[in-house]
Motif scaffolding. Structure first.
Motif, PDB file in Angstrom:
ATOM      1  N   GLU A 111      19.073   8.184   7.412  1.00 28.76           N
ATOM      2  CA  GLU A 111      19.328   7.107   8.369  1.00 28.76           C
ATOM      3  C   GLU A 111      19.570   7.658   9.764  1.00 28.76           C
ATOM      4  OE1 GLU A 111      20.746   3.295   5.832  1.00 28.76           O
ATOM      5  OE2 GLU A 111      22.329   4.365   6.934  1.00 28.76           O
ATOM      6  N   LEU A 149      19.773  -0.890  13.752  1.00 27.24           N
ATOM      7  CA  LEU A 149      19.931  -1.542  12.450  1.00 27.24           C
ATOM      8  C   LEU A 149      19.550  -3.010  12.591  1.00 27.24           C
ATOM      9  CD1 LEU A 149      23.400   0.091  11.819  1.00 27.24           C
ATOM     10  CD2 LEU A 149      21.255   0.811  10.768  1.00 27.24           C
ATOM     11  N   LEU A 169      27.077   5.040  10.434  1.00 26.27           N
ATOM     12  CA  LEU A 169      26.232   5.503   9.334  1.00 26.27           C
ATOM     13  C   LEU A 169      27.075   6.127   8.214  1.00 26.27           C
ATOM     14  CD1 LEU A 169      23.175   7.022  11.251  1.00 26.27           C
ATOM     15  CD2 LEU A 169      23.480   4.709  10.303  1.00 26.27           C
ATOM     16  N   ALA A 192      17.231   6.851  13.027  1.00 25.64           N
ATOM     17  CA  ALA A 192      17.774   6.236  14.238  1.00 25.64           C
ATOM     18  C   ALA A 192      17.482   7.065  15.484  1.00 25.64           C
ATOM     19  CB  ALA A 192      19.273   6.023  14.091  1.00 25.64           C
ATOM     20  N   ASP A 225      19.892  -0.175   0.873  1.00 26.27           N
ATOM     21  CA  ASP A 225      18.756   0.666   0.558  1.00 26.27           C
ATOM     22  C   ASP A 225      18.231   0.283  -0.813  1.00 26.27           C
ATOM     23  OD1 ASP A 225      18.210   4.285   0.721  1.00 26.27           O
ATOM     24  OD2 ASP A 225      16.879   2.636   0.206  1.00 26.27           O
ATOM     25  N   ARG A 258      18.837  -3.576   5.796  1.00 32.72           N
ATOM     26  CA  ARG A 258      18.174  -2.488   5.090  1.00 32.72           C
ATOM     27  C   ARG A 258      17.603  -1.424   6.024  1.00 32.72           C
ATOM     28  NH1 ARG A 258      16.462  -3.114  -0.277  1.00 32.72           N
ATOM     29  NH2 ARG A 258      17.036  -5.082  -1.235  1.00 32.72           N
ATOM     30  N   ASP A 259      16.922  -1.871   7.066  1.00 35.23           N
ATOM     31  CA  ASP A 259      16.113  -0.958   7.865  1.00 35.23           C
ATOM     32  C   ASP A 259      16.934  -0.203   8.903  1.00 35.23           C
ATOM     33  OD1 ASP A 259      13.745  -1.803   6.579  1.00 35.23           O
ATOM     34  OD2 ASP A 259      13.670  -3.578   7.865  1.00 35.23           O
ATOM     35  N   VAL A 260      16.482   1.020   9.184  1.00 33.29           N
ATOM     36  CA  VAL A 260      16.997   1.816  10.289  1.00 33.29           C
ATOM     37  C   VAL A 260      15.782   2.244  11.107  1.00 33.29           C
ATOM     38  CG1 VAL A 260      18.297   3.851  10.994  1.00 33.29           C
ATOM     39  CG2 VAL A 260      18.922   2.659   8.892  1.00 33.29           C
ATOM     40  N   ARG A 285      28.205   3.245   6.155  1.00 31.02           N
ATOM     41  CA  ARG A 285      27.099   2.792   5.312  1.00 31.02           C
ATOM     42  C   ARG A 285      26.909   3.708   4.103  1.00 31.02           C
ATOM     43  NH1 ARG A 285      23.203  -0.643   7.558  1.00 31.02           N
ATOM     44  NH2 ARG A 285      21.466   0.537   6.672  1.00 31.02           N
TER      45      ARG A 285
END
Length: 247
Positions: free
Chosen positions: A73, A192, A222, A77, A238, A196-198, A225
Protein backbone atom coordinates in the motif's frame (compact mmCIF):
# COMPACT_ATOMS: atom_id res chain seq x y z
CA UNK A 1 6.21 15.98 -8.77
CA UNK A 2 7.26 12.65 -7.27
CA UNK A 3 8.14 11.97 -3.66
CA UNK A 4 11.84 12.67 -3.08
CA UNK A 5 14.21 9.90 -2.09
CA UNK A 6 17.28 11.40 -0.40
CA UNK A 7 20.64 10.06 -1.59
CA UNK A 8 22.60 7.97 0.87
CA UNK A 9 25.03 10.77 1.72
CA UNK A 10 22.12 12.91 2.93
CA UNK A 11 20.81 10.32 5.37
CA UNK A 12 21.50 10.58 9.09
CA UNK A 13 24.52 8.77 10.52
CA UNK A 14 22.47 5.82 11.82
CA UNK A 15 20.84 5.15 8.46
CA UNK A 16 24.10 5.68 6.58
CA UNK A 17 25.66 2.99 8.75
CA UNK A 18 22.74 0.64 8.15
CA UNK A 19 22.92 1.32 4.40
CA UNK A 20 26.61 0.39 4.36
CA UNK A 21 25.89 -2.81 6.28
CA UNK A 22 23.02 -3.58 3.90
CA UNK A 23 25.33 -3.34 0.91
CA UNK A 24 28.05 -5.39 2.57
CA UNK A 25 25.78 -8.14 3.92
CA UNK A 26 23.24 -8.48 1.14
CA UNK A 27 25.04 -7.16 -1.93
CA UNK A 28 22.17 -4.79 -2.70
CA UNK A 29 21.48 -1.09 -2.51
CA UNK A 30 19.57 0.25 0.46
CA UNK A 31 15.90 0.34 -0.69
CA UNK A 32 14.82 3.65 -2.18
CA UNK A 33 11.47 3.49 -0.36
CA UNK A 34 13.26 3.37 3.00
CA UNK A 35 15.22 6.45 1.99
CA UNK A 36 11.97 8.19 1.05
CA UNK A 37 10.30 7.53 4.42
CA UNK A 38 13.44 8.56 6.32
CA UNK A 39 12.25 12.18 6.18
CA UNK A 40 8.94 11.39 7.92
CA UNK A 41 8.49 11.53 11.68
CA UNK A 42 11.19 12.22 14.25
CA UNK A 43 14.70 11.10 13.35
CA UNK A 44 14.74 7.99 11.18
CA UNK A 45 11.85 6.43 13.04
CA UNK A 46 9.98 5.02 10.04
CA UNK A 47 12.75 3.17 8.17
CA UNK A 48 14.09 1.85 11.47
CA UNK A 49 10.58 0.70 12.44
CA UNK A 50 10.12 -1.05 9.09
CA UNK A 51 13.44 -2.86 9.47
CA UNK A 52 12.72 -3.87 13.05
CA UNK A 53 9.25 -5.09 12.07
CA UNK A 54 10.81 -7.41 9.49
CA UNK A 55 13.35 -8.65 12.02
CA UNK A 56 10.53 -9.49 14.45
CA UNK A 57 8.47 -11.15 11.73
CA UNK A 58 11.43 -13.45 11.07
CA UNK A 59 10.30 -16.56 9.16
CA UNK A 60 6.67 -16.34 10.27
CA UNK A 61 4.67 -16.42 7.02
CA UNK A 62 1.60 -14.67 8.44
CA UNK A 63 3.67 -11.89 9.99
CA UNK A 64 5.51 -11.36 6.71
CA UNK A 65 2.20 -11.27 4.84
CA UNK A 66 0.89 -8.51 7.12
CA UNK A 67 4.02 -6.44 6.48
CA UNK A 68 3.90 -7.19 2.75
CA UNK A 69 0.43 -5.64 2.70
CA UNK A 70 1.72 -2.51 4.42
CA UNK A 71 4.65 -2.25 2.00
CA UNK A 72 2.40 -2.77 -1.02
CA UNK A 73 0.00 0.00 0.00
CA UNK A 74 2.84 2.40 0.80
CA UNK A 75 4.56 1.70 -2.51
CA UNK A 76 1.28 2.14 -4.39
CA UNK A 77 0.55 5.47 -2.71
CA UNK A 78 4.02 6.83 -3.45
CA UNK A 79 4.27 5.34 -6.93
CA UNK A 80 7.38 3.45 -5.89
CA UNK A 81 8.75 -0.07 -5.72
CA UNK A 82 8.21 -2.02 -2.49
CA UNK A 83 11.42 -2.93 -0.64
CA UNK A 84 12.98 -6.29 -1.38
CA UNK A 85 13.68 -7.71 2.04
CA UNK A 86 16.61 -10.12 2.31
CA UNK A 87 15.85 -13.51 3.80
CA UNK A 88 19.05 -13.31 5.83
CA UNK A 89 17.91 -10.29 7.84
CA UNK A 90 18.84 -10.88 11.47
CA UNK A 91 15.86 -12.05 13.51
CA UNK A 92 14.75 -10.20 16.63
CA UNK A 93 12.95 -11.65 19.65
CA UNK A 94 9.27 -10.93 20.18
CA UNK A 95 9.06 -7.82 22.42
CA UNK A 96 7.12 -8.41 25.61
CA UNK A 97 6.64 -4.78 26.67
CA UNK A 98 3.52 -3.11 25.23
CA UNK A 99 4.08 -0.17 22.94
CA UNK A 100 3.45 3.29 24.41
CA UNK A 101 0.78 5.12 22.40
CA UNK A 102 -0.42 8.12 24.44
CA UNK A 103 -2.50 9.43 21.51
CA UNK A 104 -4.66 6.30 21.38
CA UNK A 105 -7.45 5.19 23.68
CA UNK A 106 -7.37 1.61 25.04
CA UNK A 107 -10.47 0.90 22.95
CA UNK A 108 -8.52 1.85 19.81
CA UNK A 109 -5.61 -0.39 20.78
CA UNK A 110 -8.08 -3.22 21.28
CA UNK A 111 -9.53 -2.47 17.85
CA UNK A 112 -6.03 -2.74 16.34
CA UNK A 113 -5.24 -5.96 18.16
CA UNK A 114 -2.46 -4.12 20.01
CA UNK A 115 -3.82 -4.26 23.55
CA UNK A 116 -1.21 -5.57 26.01
CA UNK A 117 -1.01 -9.36 26.17
CA UNK A 118 1.24 -11.69 28.11
CA UNK A 119 3.08 -13.13 25.08
CA UNK A 120 2.17 -11.64 21.69
CA UNK A 121 2.54 -13.75 18.58
CA UNK A 122 5.09 -12.75 15.95
CA UNK A 123 2.23 -11.75 13.70
CA UNK A 124 0.96 -9.33 16.35
CA UNK A 125 4.39 -8.18 17.48
CA UNK A 126 5.61 -7.40 13.95
CA UNK A 127 3.30 -4.39 13.81
CA UNK A 128 4.37 -2.96 17.16
CA UNK A 129 7.39 -1.01 15.78
CA UNK A 130 5.13 0.59 13.16
CA UNK A 131 2.53 1.50 15.78
CA UNK A 132 5.27 3.01 17.93
CA UNK A 133 6.53 5.08 14.98
CA UNK A 134 2.98 6.22 14.22
CA UNK A 135 1.62 6.94 17.69
CA UNK A 136 4.47 6.61 20.17
CA UNK A 137 5.67 9.41 22.46
CA UNK A 138 7.09 12.44 20.65
CA UNK A 139 8.27 15.89 21.54
CA UNK A 140 4.93 17.47 20.68
CA UNK A 141 1.75 18.61 22.36
CA UNK A 142 -0.95 16.07 23.23
CA UNK A 143 -3.24 18.00 20.90
CA UNK A 144 -0.89 17.41 17.96
CA UNK A 145 -0.64 13.69 18.75
CA UNK A 146 -4.41 13.30 18.93
CA UNK A 147 -4.87 15.35 15.78
CA UNK A 148 -2.51 13.07 13.86
CA UNK A 149 -4.47 10.03 15.04
CA UNK A 150 -7.78 11.70 14.16
CA UNK A 151 -6.71 12.52 10.61
CA UNK A 152 -5.85 8.82 10.21
CA UNK A 153 -9.60 8.15 10.38
CA UNK A 154 -9.64 8.81 6.64
CA UNK A 155 -7.45 5.73 6.08
CA UNK A 156 -9.89 3.42 7.85
CA UNK A 157 -12.68 1.54 6.04
CA UNK A 158 -15.98 3.37 6.30
CA UNK A 159 -17.65 0.68 8.40
CA UNK A 160 -14.97 0.94 11.11
CA UNK A 161 -14.65 4.74 11.31
CA UNK A 162 -17.26 5.41 13.97
CA UNK A 163 -15.70 2.86 16.29
CA UNK A 164 -12.31 4.53 15.78
CA UNK A 165 -13.72 8.01 16.37
CA UNK A 166 -15.39 6.87 19.59
CA UNK A 167 -11.93 6.57 21.13
CA UNK A 168 -11.45 10.35 20.87
CA UNK A 169 -14.31 11.18 23.21
CA UNK A 170 -15.36 14.81 22.88
CA UNK A 171 -12.70 15.85 20.40
CA UNK A 172 -13.96 18.28 17.73
CA UNK A 173 -15.07 16.99 14.32
CA UNK A 174 -12.49 15.95 11.73
CA UNK A 175 -12.99 19.17 9.77
CA UNK A 176 -11.96 21.34 12.76
CA UNK A 177 -8.23 21.11 12.14
CA UNK A 178 -5.50 23.70 11.47
CA UNK A 179 -5.15 24.75 7.85
CA UNK A 180 -2.08 22.72 6.97
CA UNK A 181 -3.67 19.48 8.19
CA UNK A 182 -6.21 19.75 5.42
CA UNK A 183 -3.29 18.91 3.13
CA UNK A 184 -2.84 15.57 4.91
CA UNK A 185 -6.58 14.95 4.68
CA UNK A 186 -6.54 15.62 0.95
CA UNK A 187 -3.53 13.31 0.58
CA UNK A 188 -5.29 10.43 2.32
CA UNK A 189 -8.52 10.99 0.42
CA UNK A 190 -6.61 11.00 -2.89
CA UNK A 191 -4.49 7.95 -2.06
CA UNK A 192 -7.46 5.97 -0.72
CA UNK A 193 -10.39 6.71 -3.05
CA UNK A 194 -12.42 3.84 -1.59
CA UNK A 195 -12.15 1.17 1.09
CA UNK A 196 -10.08 -1.18 -1.07
CA UNK A 197 -7.92 0.70 -3.53
CA UNK A 198 -4.66 2.56 -2.97
CA UNK A 199 -3.52 4.79 -5.82
CA UNK A 200 -0.43 6.88 -6.45
CA UNK A 201 -0.61 10.50 -5.33
CA UNK A 202 1.56 13.47 -6.23
CA UNK A 203 3.60 15.08 -3.49
CA UNK A 204 1.83 18.37 -4.24
CA UNK A 205 -1.46 16.85 -3.03
CA UNK A 206 -0.52 17.56 0.58
CA UNK A 207 -0.01 21.32 0.22
CA UNK A 208 0.17 23.45 2.32
CA UNK A 209 1.45 20.78 4.72
CA UNK A 210 5.13 19.95 4.38
CA UNK A 211 5.61 16.68 2.46
CA UNK A 212 7.54 15.03 5.29
CA UNK A 213 4.74 15.81 7.79
CA UNK A 214 2.04 14.54 5.43
CA UNK A 215 4.07 11.41 4.67
CA UNK A 216 4.25 10.76 8.41
CA UNK A 217 0.44 10.80 8.61
CA UNK A 218 0.11 8.61 5.51
CA UNK A 219 2.44 6.04 7.11
CA UNK A 220 0.41 6.15 10.32
CA UNK A 221 -2.82 5.64 8.41
CA UNK A 222 -1.42 2.68 6.48
CA UNK A 223 -0.21 1.18 9.77
CA UNK A 224 -3.76 1.35 11.11
CA UNK A 225 -5.01 -0.36 7.95
CA UNK A 226 -2.42 -3.13 8.30
CA UNK A 227 -3.43 -3.72 11.92
CA UNK A 228 -7.13 -3.85 11.03
CA UNK A 229 -6.39 -6.26 8.22
CA UNK A 230 -4.47 -8.51 10.59
CA UNK A 231 -7.31 -8.83 13.09
CA UNK A 232 -9.96 -9.14 10.38
CA UNK A 233 -11.69 -5.87 11.30
CA UNK A 234 -10.82 -4.33 7.94
CA UNK A 235 -12.53 -6.87 5.72
CA UNK A 236 -13.11 -4.24 3.03
CA UNK A 237 -9.42 -3.37 2.79
CA UNK A 238 -8.08 -6.10 0.57
CA UNK A 239 -9.64 -8.97 -1.30
CA UNK A 240 -6.55 -11.06 -0.58
CA UNK A 241 -6.88 -12.45 2.92
CA UNK A 242 -3.78 -13.00 5.02
CA UNK A 243 -4.53 -16.70 5.25
CA UNK A 244 -4.22 -17.09 1.49
CA UNK A 245 -1.05 -15.00 1.27
CA UNK A 246 0.60 -17.02 4.03
CA UNK A 247 -0.50 -20.43 2.72
Amino acid sequence: MSWPSPPLDQLGPTLRGIARQWQAMFGAEFPALLRTVSVAGPGASWPLAMIRARAIAADDARARAVLDGFDAELAAALGAEAPRWPRRLRHAPVPLAPVETPALDPSQLLMLGAAPTSVPTREQAALLPLLAAAFGPRDESPRSAELRARVCTLAIPTAARERWRAGFGLMPPDAAVPGEHHGAMRLLEAALPDDRDVVAVDVAACEPMRPEAALDILLAGLTVRAALRRVGAGRDLDATRIERVAA
